[in-house]
Design a protein around this motif. Structure first.
Motif, PDB file in Angstrom:
ATOM      1  N   THR A 246       0.829  -1.214   0.000  1.00 51.24           N
ATOM      2  CA  THR A 246       0.000   0.000   0.000  1.00 51.24           C
ATOM      3  C   THR A 246       0.858   1.256   0.000  1.00 51.24           C
ATOM      4  O   THR A 246       0.355   2.333  -0.188  1.00 51.24           O
ATOM      5  CB  THR A 246      -0.928   0.043   1.231  1.00 51.24           C
ATOM      6  OG1 THR A 246      -0.133  -0.208   2.383  1.00 51.24           O
ATOM      7  CG2 THR A 246      -2.039  -0.970   1.136  1.00 51.24           C
ATOM      8  N   VAL A 248       4.155   3.729  -1.294  1.00 52.63           N
ATOM      9  CA  VAL A 248       4.583   4.121  -2.643  1.00 52.63           C
ATOM     10  C   VAL A 248       6.093   3.966  -2.779  1.00 52.63           C
ATOM     11  O   VAL A 248       6.722   4.641  -3.566  1.00 52.63           O
ATOM     12  CB  VAL A 248       4.150   5.565  -2.991  1.00 52.63           C
ATOM     13  CG1 VAL A 248       2.656   5.634  -3.135  1.00 52.63           C
ATOM     14  CG2 VAL A 248       4.631   6.543  -1.943  1.00 52.63           C
ATOM     15  N   THR A 255       1.095  -4.702  -7.627  1.00 50.64           N
ATOM     16  CA  THR A 255      -0.206  -5.334  -7.360  1.00 50.64           C
ATOM     17  C   THR A 255      -0.135  -6.845  -7.204  1.00 50.64           C
ATOM     18  O   THR A 255      -1.057  -7.453  -6.699  1.00 50.64           O
ATOM     19  CB  THR A 255      -1.188  -5.004  -8.495  1.00 50.64           C
ATOM     20  OG1 THR A 255      -0.543  -5.268  -9.737  1.00 50.64           O
ATOM     21  CG2 THR A 255      -1.626  -3.561  -8.434  1.00 50.64           C
ATOM     22  N   ILE A 256       0.947  -7.457  -7.655  1.00 46.09           N
ATOM     23  CA  ILE A 256       0.997  -8.918  -7.577  1.00 46.09           C
ATOM     24  C   ILE A 256       1.288  -9.394  -6.153  1.00 46.09           C
ATOM     25  O   ILE A 256       1.170 -10.587  -5.852  1.00 46.09           O
ATOM     26  CB  ILE A 256       2.061  -9.473  -8.572  1.00 46.09           C
ATOM     27  CG1 ILE A 256       1.667 -10.869  -9.035  1.00 46.09           C
ATOM     28  CG2 ILE A 256       3.447  -9.470  -7.980  1.00 46.09           C
ATOM     29  CD1 ILE A 256       2.475 -11.369 -10.214  1.00 46.09           C
TER      30      ILE A 256
ATOM     31  N   SER B 209       0.284  -3.329 -14.543  1.00 45.04           N
ATOM     32  CA  SER B 209      -0.043  -3.923 -13.253  1.00 45.04           C
ATOM     33  C   SER B 209       0.491  -5.346 -13.272  1.00 45.04           C
ATOM     34  O   SER B 209       0.201  -6.120 -14.182  1.00 45.04           O
ATOM     35  CB  SER B 209      -1.554  -3.931 -13.035  1.00 45.04           C
ATOM     36  OG  SER B 209      -1.880  -4.791 -11.971  1.00 45.04           O
ATOM     37  N   LEU B 211      -0.251  -7.758 -11.472  1.00 48.29           N
ATOM     38  CA  LEU B 211      -1.246  -8.792 -11.201  1.00 48.29           C
ATOM     39  C   LEU B 211      -2.158  -9.048 -12.387  1.00 48.29           C
ATOM     40  O   LEU B 211      -2.895 -10.031 -12.404  1.00 48.29           O
ATOM     41  CB  LEU B 211      -2.082  -8.363  -9.984  1.00 48.29           C
ATOM     42  CG  LEU B 211      -3.077  -9.363  -9.427  1.00 48.29           C
ATOM     43  CD1 LEU B 211      -2.358 -10.632  -9.000  1.00 48.29           C
ATOM     44  CD2 LEU B 211      -3.812  -8.803  -8.240  1.00 48.29           C
ATOM     45  N   PHE B 268      -9.955  -7.427  -6.150  1.00 47.34           N
ATOM     46  CA  PHE B 268      -9.795  -6.589  -4.967  1.00 47.34           C
ATOM     47  C   PHE B 268      -8.328  -6.234  -4.740  1.00 47.34           C
ATOM     48  O   PHE B 268      -7.995  -5.089  -4.461  1.00 47.34           O
ATOM     49  CB  PHE B 268     -10.372  -7.286  -3.738  1.00 47.34           C
ATOM     50  CG  PHE B 268     -10.153  -6.524  -2.467  1.00 47.34           C
ATOM     51  CD1 PHE B 268     -10.900  -5.400  -2.195  1.00 47.34           C
ATOM     52  CD2 PHE B 268      -9.173  -6.911  -1.567  1.00 47.34           C
ATOM     53  CE1 PHE B 268     -10.678  -4.672  -1.034  1.00 47.34           C
ATOM     54  CE2 PHE B 268      -8.943  -6.189  -0.407  1.00 47.34           C
ATOM     55  CZ  PHE B 268      -9.706  -5.062  -0.139  1.00 47.34           C
ATOM     56  N   SER B 269      -7.445  -7.226  -4.856  1.00 48.14           N
ATOM     57  CA  SER B 269      -6.025  -6.976  -4.604  1.00 48.14           C
ATOM     58  C   SER B 269      -5.509  -5.866  -5.516  1.00 48.14           C
ATOM     59  O   SER B 269      -4.802  -4.963  -5.084  1.00 48.14           O
ATOM     60  CB  SER B 269      -5.196  -8.235  -4.856  1.00 48.14           C
ATOM     61  OG  SER B 269      -5.600  -9.261  -4.009  1.00 48.14           O
ATOM     62  N   GLN B 270      -5.876  -5.969  -6.796  1.00 45.98           N
ATOM     63  CA  GLN B 270      -5.384  -4.994  -7.749  1.00 45.98           C
ATOM     64  C   GLN B 270      -5.998  -3.625  -7.501  1.00 45.98           C
ATOM     65  O   GLN B 270      -5.300  -2.618  -7.429  1.00 45.98           O
ATOM     66  CB  GLN B 270      -5.704  -5.475  -9.165  1.00 45.98           C
ATOM     67  CG  GLN B 270      -5.164  -4.592 -10.238  1.00 45.98           C
ATOM     68  CD  GLN B 270      -5.316  -5.235 -11.608  1.00 45.98           C
ATOM     69  OE1 GLN B 270      -4.547  -6.107 -11.999  1.00 45.98           O
ATOM     70  NE2 GLN B 270      -6.315  -4.815 -12.333  1.00 45.98           N
ATOM     71  N   MET B 272      -7.553  -2.440  -4.782  1.00 43.59           N
ATOM     72  CA  MET B 272      -7.226  -1.911  -3.463  1.00 43.59           C
ATOM     73  C   MET B 272      -5.847  -1.248  -3.454  1.00 43.59           C
ATOM     74  O   MET B 272      -5.694  -0.129  -2.968  1.00 43.59           O
ATOM     75  CB  MET B 272      -7.253  -3.076  -2.476  1.00 43.59           C
ATOM     76  CG  MET B 272      -6.735  -2.768  -1.122  1.00 43.59           C
ATOM     77  SD  MET B 272      -7.910  -1.745  -0.276  1.00 43.59           S
ATOM     78  CE  MET B 272      -6.874  -1.225   1.073  1.00 43.59           C
ATOM     79  N   LEU B 273      -4.856  -1.942  -3.997  1.00 38.40           N
ATOM     80  CA  LEU B 273      -3.495  -1.411  -3.930  1.00 38.40           C
ATOM     81  C   LEU B 273      -3.342  -0.165  -4.778  1.00 38.40           C
ATOM     82  O   LEU B 273      -2.673   0.788  -4.386  1.00 38.40           O
ATOM     83  CB  LEU B 273      -2.491  -2.483  -4.348  1.00 38.40           C
ATOM     84  CG  LEU B 273      -2.353  -3.599  -3.324  1.00 38.40           C
ATOM     85  CD1 LEU B 273      -1.445  -4.694  -3.835  1.00 38.40           C
ATOM     86  CD2 LEU B 273      -1.822  -3.061  -2.004  1.00 38.40           C
ATOM     87  N   ILE B 274      -3.992  -0.168  -5.930  1.00 36.83           N
ATOM     88  CA  ILE B 274      -3.876   1.002  -6.793  1.00 36.83           C
ATOM     89  C   ILE B 274      -4.658   2.177  -6.215  1.00 36.83           C
ATOM     90  O   ILE B 274      -4.190   3.304  -6.190  1.00 36.83           O
ATOM     91  CB  ILE B 274      -4.327   0.640  -8.218  1.00 36.83           C
ATOM     92  CG1 ILE B 274      -3.284  -0.303  -8.839  1.00 36.83           C
ATOM     93  CG2 ILE B 274      -4.503   1.887  -9.072  1.00 36.83           C
ATOM     94  CD1 ILE B 274      -3.616  -0.805 -10.207  1.00 36.83           C
ATOM     95  N   TYR B 276      -5.355   2.670  -3.040  1.00 38.21           N
ATOM     96  CA  TYR B 276      -4.744   3.120  -1.792  1.00 38.21           C
ATOM     97  C   TYR B 276      -3.514   3.982  -2.077  1.00 38.21           C
ATOM     98  O   TYR B 276      -3.320   5.027  -1.463  1.00 38.21           O
ATOM     99  CB  TYR B 276      -4.356   1.907  -0.949  1.00 38.21           C
ATOM    100  CG  TYR B 276      -4.063   2.200   0.503  1.00 38.21           C
ATOM    101  CD1 TYR B 276      -4.965   1.856   1.491  1.00 38.21           C
ATOM    102  CD2 TYR B 276      -2.879   2.812   0.881  1.00 38.21           C
ATOM    103  CE1 TYR B 276      -4.706   2.113   2.816  1.00 38.21           C
ATOM    104  CE2 TYR B 276      -2.610   3.080   2.197  1.00 38.21           C
ATOM    105  CZ  TYR B 276      -3.528   2.733   3.178  1.00 38.21           C
ATOM    106  OH  TYR B 276      -3.260   2.981   4.493  1.00 38.21           O
ATOM    107  N   ALA B 277      -2.665   3.498  -3.010  1.00 39.02           N
ATOM    108  CA  ALA B 277      -1.430   4.242  -3.276  1.00 39.02           C
ATOM    109  C   ALA B 277      -1.709   5.488  -4.105  1.00 39.02           C
ATOM    110  O   ALA B 277      -1.007   6.483  -3.985  1.00 39.02           O
ATOM    111  CB  ALA B 277      -0.426   3.359  -3.990  1.00 39.02           C
ATOM    112  N   MET B 279      -1.334   6.448  -7.230  1.00 40.63           N
ATOM    113  CA  MET B 279      -0.262   7.011  -8.050  1.00 40.63           C
ATOM    114  C   MET B 279      -0.801   7.294  -9.445  1.00 40.63           C
ATOM    115  O   MET B 279      -1.472   6.449 -10.024  1.00 40.63           O
ATOM    116  CB  MET B 279       0.911   6.029  -8.133  1.00 40.63           C
ATOM    117  CG  MET B 279       1.658   5.902  -6.811  1.00 40.63           C
ATOM    118  SD  MET B 279       2.515   4.352  -6.702  1.00 40.63           S
ATOM    119  CE  MET B 279       3.999   4.725  -7.567  1.00 40.63           C
ATOM    120  N   GLU B 282      -0.834   4.781 -12.294  1.00 42.43           N
ATOM    121  CA  GLU B 282      -1.607   3.550 -12.115  1.00 42.43           C
ATOM    122  C   GLU B 282      -3.115   3.779 -12.104  1.00 42.43           C
ATOM    123  O   GLU B 282      -3.867   2.960 -12.616  1.00 42.43           O
ATOM    124  CB  GLU B 282      -1.214   2.882 -10.792  1.00 42.43           C
ATOM    125  CG  GLU B 282       0.133   2.230 -10.830  1.00 42.43           C
ATOM    126  CD  GLU B 282       0.400   1.461  -9.557  1.00 42.43           C
ATOM    127  OE1 GLU B 282       1.237   0.555  -9.588  1.00 42.43           O
ATOM    128  OE2 GLU B 282      -0.238   1.748  -8.529  1.00 42.43           O
TER     129      GLU B 282
END
Lengths: 514, 398
Positions: A246, A248, A255-256, B209, B211, B268-270, B272-274, B276-277, B279, B282
Motif C-alpha cells: 500500500t 509508494v 499489485t501482484i 499492473s 497482477l 480486490f487486490s489490484q 485496493m493497492l492502486i 490506496y497508493a 499514483m 496507475e
C-alpha cells in the motif's frame, strides 16, 4: 462408498489394524522419552532462553539495540515477523484447503502441521510486540475505547489489519487444531495408567465419550471451521503484503504482492513441515504413515508454489522495466547488482532454482535431498523478505540519506532465539500430544491401507514387512503393469467385513468428503 | 452413449448465428464514427473471451491430469468438448489481431502506430518508445504465434490420447497424460500472464499492473467452469449422462464458487493497492472505467462476486440444476462484461457505444461456440471407457 484406484500408491504401508494405529501413535507418548528428545529439548531451550534474554535486554534498553538506522528503519524485526507468519501458513492450508480438495494424504501430516502453524504464529507475534518497546502497552494494538487512553488505532493502516487478520487466523487455527485433538485425547485418556496423566488428558478431552451425538457435532464444527479457515489462508498473507504494497516505495508497491505472498507463505510453510516431518517420522517410528509418497506430494506443492513465486519475481522484474518508471526500474536493478546483490541472488537460487530440481522424480522421492532443500527453501524465504524490505529502504530518495543495514548481536540473538522457542514448543507437542490424527487415519485405513487395498490375499499376516515396502511401492509405480492394475480395480473383499467396525468412524469420513 | 445434436439445438444455434450476424452487419453499416476501431474492439473482445474459455477448459483438463484427480472422469468429455473450441478460437483471434496489425493498431494498440515511436512526429510518446523493445509488431507476432501454436499442439495431443485410451486401455496413456499435463501447466504459467499483457494490457499502453495476467486468468477460469457445468447440465437434462451424479455436479459447482472468489480476490487486490497508493500512472486505468462506466464497472464486480457467493454458498444450491444455470448464466455475462470493459474502454475511452454491433457480435460467436461444443460432444463417447480412475469417479459421493 469410496473407492481408490489400484494404480494409486497406498497411504498406509504394511498391514495395520485399527489397534495398530492407536498403538503406533500413542506409544511414543506413553513410553519414556528417548535420550535424543532430552538432548534436543535442552539445546532448543538454551537457545530459546538466550533469545528471551535478548528480548529482556531490548525491553530494558530500548529499540536502539537493534541495528536499525534512520534510513533502514525496518529490517530484521519485520523480516522475521513475515518469515514466521509465512511458515505458519502450511497448517491451515493442509487442514482446510486440502480438506476441501479431499487429499487423503494430508491426514498423515495435518496435526503436526497445524501445531507448527500455531507455534510459528506465536513466534511471529513476538516481533511486533517487542517492537513497541513497551510490551505492557501491547493492548494498544486493539481498537479500545478512548477511555483507556488518548490514543485510537489508525484504521487506515494495514498494520492494524494485520492485528485483526492474524489474531483471527490464530484463533480459528487453534480451535480447529484443538477440535481435531479431542477424540485423540480421549483415546489417550482411556489408555492412561498413571493418575496424573489420566486426569490431564481427561480435562483436555472435554469429556469426550465417542457417542454418535459427539461425532455428529464434531463433524459439523470441523466443516464450519474448514469453511472459515480457507479464506483466512488467503487473507493473512495478503494483508501482510499490504504492509508493503500500500506504500509508494519502489519495490514495495506492486499489485501482484497479495497472491504472490500467499504462494510464498505456503512454499515456506511446506518446507518447514518437511523439515519437521522427516525428523519426526524417523524418531517416532511413523514411517508407515508418513512415507515417500507423502514426501513426494509435499515436494510437488513446494515445487508449484516455488514456481509461482519465481514467476512473480520475474513478472515484477519485467514490469519494473516495462512500466517505464525509472525509480521502479532502479529498485530492481539495485537489488540484483547493488550492495545487496548477494542477498538477492541467494533468494533467487534458493527459491527459484532449487525447487525446480523437484521435477526429477528421483530427487523428489529422496528423503535426504528433500531435507536439504526444505532448509534451503526457508533460508531463501528469509532472504526474500530481507531483500524486499532492506534493499527498497536503503536507497532513500536522497542519495545523502543512503545507508546500509548491519544487524546487531541482539537482532541475531532474538531471531535465533525464536527458532529455539519454536522447537521447544514443537518438541513439547511431540512429547505429549498425538502427532498424527488417530481417528482420521482410521477412516482411510480400509480405503488406502496397503494390505487392504492392493493384494488382500498377499499381505495378510505379514506384519514384519516394515521397510521393504518403499521399494515395493516404487516398482509398482514406475512400471505400471496394466493387467495387474486391472485385476484389482474391483474393491478389495476385505472392506465388506470391515463395514461393521467402520461405523463409528463413518462420520469422520463424511466430513472429509464434504 | 453417443450424443446426437437435436434439431432444436441446431435451430437455436443457427438462429443465434443468423441474428448475431444480422445485428453485426446492421450495426457495422450504421456506425457513424470510429467505425473500424469499434468493429475491431468488439471483435477482439469476443474472439478473446470465447478463445479464453476454450483455453481455460484445456488448462482445467491439464490440471486434472497433473493432480491425478479422479472425480472429474465422468465429466471429462464435457471439458474436452469445451476445450475443443480452441482451434476456432485461435483462428478468430489470429484474424482479429491480424487485421488490427494491418491497420497499424487501428487505435486499439496504439504502440503499433509508427507515429508514436517516431521522435520527429508530434505524436511521439517517450513512454511507448521506451516499451518498443517488447511492444513491436514483429516480437508481438512471434509471441502470439508461440502461445497459440503451443496451445493447439497440446490440445491435439490431449484429445488424441483421450480417444486412444478409449480404444487401447491400460495405464500407459494415463501416465503420459500426467506428464504432458504438468508440462502444459509450465507453459501456461508463463503464457497466461504474457499473453494478457500483449493482447489486453497493451491496449492501455501506459498502464501496467503486475497482477493483471493472474486477474484475467481467474476470470476466464471461472467462465470456463460455468460453460462446463452448463454443458453438463444440458446433457444431463436430455438423459445422456447416467454416470454423472449429484456429487459431480456439486464439485463443478464448488469450482465455480471457488474461482469466483479467486477472481474477486484478484480484483480486490489490484483495485485496493492502486486505489490506496493513488499514483497517477496507475490510477488512470480505474479512472477511465469509473468516470464513464461507473455503473457497469462496479455492477460487474458486484454481480460476479456477490451472486455466486450468496447463492452458491449452500450445499443444496450447488446440486440444483436450476440455481446453477441461473447463477452461471449471469456471471458468464458478468465476465463477458469484464472483458468488454477491459478492451472497449481501453481502446475507445468515453466514445464507445453499446449498440447493435456490440450485441450482435457476441451472439454470433456464442451461437458458433455452442455449435462447435455440441459437435465435439457428438464425436466421442460421453464417458471415457478405459480411464484408470473411472471406477473411482463413478463411485464419487460427497
Amino acid at each position: 462408498m469410496h473407492k481408490e484406484a489400484a494404480i494409486r500408491e497406498p497411504l498406509i504401508l504394511g498391514h495395520k489394524t485399527y489397534h495398530d494405529i492407536t498403538e503406533d501413535i500413542c506409544r511414543p507418548i506413553e513410553d519414556k522419552a528417548p535420550r535424543m528428545w532430552y538432548i534436543l529439548f535442552s539445546i532448543a531451550l538454551i537457545i530459546g532462553l538466550y533469545g528471551v534474554g535478548c528480548i529482556l535486554y531490548l525491553l530494558g534498553t530500548g529499540i536502539g539495540v537493534w541495528g536499525l538506522n534512520k534510513t533502514v528503519n525496518w529490517a530484521w524485526d519485520i523480516t522475521n515477523f513475515v518469515w514466521w507468519v509465512g511458515i505458519g501458513h502450511a497448517g491451515t492450508l493442509i487442514s482446510a484447503v486440502l480438506l476441501l480438495f479431499r487429499q487423503r494424504w494430508r491426514m498423515a501430516i495435518n496435526r503436526s502441521a497445524e501445531a507448527m502453524t500455531i507455534f510459528a504464529v506465536f513466534m511471529a507475534g513476538i516481533f511486533p510486540l517487542i517492537h513497541m518497546g513497551r510490551l505492557w502497552m501491547g493492548y494498544f494494538v486493539f481498537p479500545l475505547p478512548n477511555q483507556f487512553g488518548s490514543l485510537w488505532v489508525n484504521f487506515n493502516s494495514p498494520l492494524l489489519w494485520d492485528v485483526f487478520a492474524i489474531s483471527t487466523y490464530l484463533s480459528v487455527g487453534f480451535v480447529f487444531w484443538y477440535i481435531g485433538l479431542i477424540p485423540d485425547f480421549a483415546t489417550l485418556r482411556d489408555r492412561a495408567k498413571k493418575p496424573v496423566s489420566k486426569k490431564m488428558y481427561s480435562i483436555l478431552s472435554f469429556g469426550w465419550s465417542g457417542r454418535a451425538k459427539h461425532w455428529n457435532r464434531f463433524e459439523l464444527v470441523s466443516l464450519v471451521l474448514a469453511g472459515l479457515a480457507t479464506p483466512l489462508v488467503f487473507s493473512v498473507h495478503s494483508i501482510v503484503s499490504f504492509d508493503f504494497a500500500t506504500s509508494v516505495i519502489p519495490g514495495w508497491h506492486t499489485t501482484i504482492f497479495p497472491p504472490y505472498f500467499v504462494a510464498g507463505a505456503v512454499f515456506s510453510g511446506f518446507a518447514m513441515v518437511q523439515t519437521l516431518m522427516l525428523i519426526m517420522r524417523k524418531a517416532m517410528n511413523l514411517e508407515a504413515y508418513i512415507h515417500t509418497r507423502h514426501v513426494e506430494y509435499m515436494n510437488i506443492v513446494i515445487m508449484v508454489t516455488g514456481s509461482i513465486v519465481g514467476t512473480a519475481y520475474i513478472t515484477e522484474l519485467f514490469i519494473s522495466w516495462y512500466s517505464g518508471v525509472e525509480y521502479e526500474g532502479y529498485a530492481f536493478f539495485n537489488r540484483a547488482t547493488g550492495p545487496y546483490w548477494w542477498a538477492y541472488w541467494s533468494m533467487m537460487t534458493c527459491n527459484v532454482i532449487s525447487p525446480q530440481l523437484m521435477w526429477f522424480r528421483k530427487l523428489r522421492r529422496s528423503l535426504l535431498f528433500t531435507f536439504i532443500i526444505s532448509i534451503v527453501v526457508n533460508i531463501g524465504m528469509w532472504f526474500e523478505r530481507y531483500v524486499i524490505i532492506v534493499t527498497s529502504l536503503h536507497r532513500d530518495y536522497l542519495p545523502s540519506a543512503w545507508s546500509m543495514h548491519y544487524p546487531s548481536n541482539i537482532d541475531i540473538g532474538i531471531y535465533v532465539g525464536t527458532i529455539g522457542l519454536f522447537f521447544v514448543f514443537f518438541l513439547l507437542f511431540a512429547r505429549f500430544f498425538p502427532v498424527l490424527p488417530i481417528a482420521e487415519l482410521k477412516t482411510i485405513l480400509k480405503i488406502s491401507g496397503e494390505s487392504y487395498k492392493n493384494a488382500p490375499d498377499h499381505h495378510h499376516g505379514h506384519d514384519d514387512h516394515g521397510h521393504g515396502h518403499h521399494a515395493h511401492a516404487e516398482e509398482k509405480h514406475t512400471a505400471p503393469a496394466a493387467p495387474k492394475a486391472e485385476e484389482h480395480t474391483s474393491e478389495a473383499p476385505s472392506s465388506d467385513e470391515s463395514n461393521e467396525e467402520n461405523k463409528s468412524e463413518e462420520g469422520t469420513t463424511d466430513s472429509e468428503e464434504k | 452413449m453417443e450424443f446426437k445434436i437435436s434439431n432444436r439445438a441446431k435451430l437455436v444455434t443457427l438462429s443465434l448465428i443468423v441474428v448475431g450476424a444480422l445485428f453485426t452487419l446492421i450495426g457495422a453499416f450504421t456506425m457513424e464514427e470510429h467505425g473500424l476501431q469499434r468493429f475491431l474492439a468488439s471483435s477482439l473482445t469476443n474472439s478473446f473471451f470465447f478463445f479464453a474459455i476454450g483455453l481455460l477448459a484445456l488448462f482445467f483438463l491439464a490440471l486434472q491430469y497433473a493432480t491425478e484427480t479422479a472425480w472429474y472422469v465422468s465429466v471429462k468429455r464435457m471439458i474436452e468438448a469445451v476445450a475443443g473450441y480452441l482451434p476456432y478460437g485461435i483462428l478468430f483471434l489470429i484474424i482479429t489481431l491480424g487485421v488490427i496489425t494491418l491497420y497499424d493498431g487501428a487505435h486499439i494498440y496504439i504502440w503499433m502506430d509508427p507515429e508514436y515511436t517516431n521522435p520527429s512526429s508530434h505524436h511521439y510518446d517517450a513512454i511507448i518508445d521506451g516499451k518498443s523493445a517488447y511492444l513491436n509488431k514483429g516480437f508481438f507476432w512471434i509471441r502470439t504465434v508461440a502461445y497459440l501454436a503451443t496451445y493447439y499442439l497440446f490440445y491435439l495431443g490431449f484429445r488424441k490420447r483421450s480417444l486412444e485410451e478409449d480404444r487401447v486401455g491400460g495405464t500407459a496413456i494415463h501416465f503420459k497424460n500426467y506428464k504432458k499435463g504438468a508440462t502444459f501447466l509450465v507453459f501456461f504459467a508463463v503464457f497466461s500472464s504474457t499473453q494478457t499483457w500483449d493482447w489486453i494490457m497493451s491496449i492501455d499502453v501506459h498502464w501496467f499492473s503486475t497482477l493483471f495476467g493472474w486477474y484475467v486468468f481467474a476470470g476466464m477460469w471461472c467462465s470456463a467452469m460455468v460453460v462446463i457445468i452448463l454443458v453438463t447440465l444440458y446433457l444431463k437434462r436430455l438423459g445422456y449422462l447416467p454416470r454423472v451424479n449429484d456429487s459431480h455436479i456439486h464439485d463443478i459447482g464448488k469450482w465455480i464458487f471457488a474461482t469466483s472468489f479467486l477472481w474477486s480476490y484478484m480484483w480486490f487486490s489490484q483495485f485496493m493497492l492502486i486505489w490506496y497508493a493513488n499514483m497517477p500512472e496507475e490510477v488512470t486505468y480505474y479512472i477511465a472505467r469509473i468516470e464513464d462506466y461507473k455503473l457497469m464497472y462496479f455492477g460487474m464486480f458486484i454481480v460476479n462476486f456477490a451472486f455466486p457467493m450468496l447463492i452458491l454458498m449452500s450445499r443444496d444450491a450447488k446440486r440444483n440444476a436450476g440455481i446453477l444455470s441461473f447463477v452461471g448464466l449471469i456471471i458468464l455475462a458478468g465476465h463477458w462484461m469484464d472483458v468488454y470493459l477491459m478492451v472497449t474502454v481501453g481502446s475507445m475511452g468515453p466514445t464507445s457505444h453499446f449498440g447493435l454491433l456490440e450485441l450482435g457480435m457476441p451472439l454470433l460467436i456464442l451461437g458458433f461456440f455452442i455449435r462447435v461444443i455440441l459437435l465435439n460432444l457428438s464425436k466421442a463417447p460421453l464417458t471415457p471407457v478405459n480411464h484408470p480412475y473411472l471406477d473411482e469417479s463413478i463411485h464419487h459421493e460427497i
